[in-house]
Design an enzyme around this catalytic site. Sequence first.
Site, PDB file in Angstrom:
ATOM      1  N   PRO A   1      29.786  26.178  39.999  1.00 41.90           N
ATOM      2  CA  PRO A   1      29.580  27.229  38.780  1.00 41.90           C
ATOM      3  C   PRO A   1      28.161  27.858  39.002  1.00 41.90           C
ATOM      4  CG  PRO A   1      29.630  25.036  37.782  1.00 41.90           C
ATOM      5  CD  PRO A   1      30.042  25.067  39.304  1.00 41.90           C
ATOM      6  N   CYS A   2      27.995  28.312  39.998  1.00 41.32           N
ATOM      7  CA  CYS A   2      26.484  29.255  39.883  1.00 41.32           C
ATOM      8  C   CYS A   2      26.344  30.209  39.048  1.00 41.32           C
ATOM      9  CB  CYS A   2      26.359  29.865  41.182  1.00 41.32           C
ATOM     10  SG  CYS A   2      27.554  31.063  41.963  1.00 41.32           S
TER      11      CYS A   2
END
Length: 159
Positions: free
Chosen positions: A119-120
């Site tokens: 989850p950047c």
Amino acid sequence: MHCYYESPIGTLEIRTKHKALVGLKFITKKTKNIEQQTPFQQKVCRQLNDYFFYNLKTFNIEIELEGTDFQKRIWNYLETIPYGTTVSYQSVANALNIPSSTIVIGKSIGKNPILIVIPCHRVIGIDGALKGYSGGLHRKAKLLELENKKYFCSLPLED
């Protein structure tokens, strides 16, 4: 192997190797016709569907990271950021004990090959502003909005 998932915010290309996810990115044009998904690709699609429709907060998919050891270290850290929360690039740098390297951190995050699952999109500027996302800032905003109803998004879906 490739397949596609039509998400509410755009088409995702899914790349797999054996029984591991090696790539997940937004695309504008499908390049291959896929006749049948493998059981593993179907699992990835089911989990993406559950994520986009509020039934999944943590993915349970085998992944295989392709990158440098430094990039993998950053990407592994990103997986620890809880659903519905955001952290700054500076806090990622501090947590990894490389506080003077936020630009290098940002570049490595930008090369994340497995969007959403890693989850950047949960990494934002220290001032709370949205900063870079390879899938487009409008999608980053929509992902944060999906995860946290308190997040206000006024960006249009289109690029």
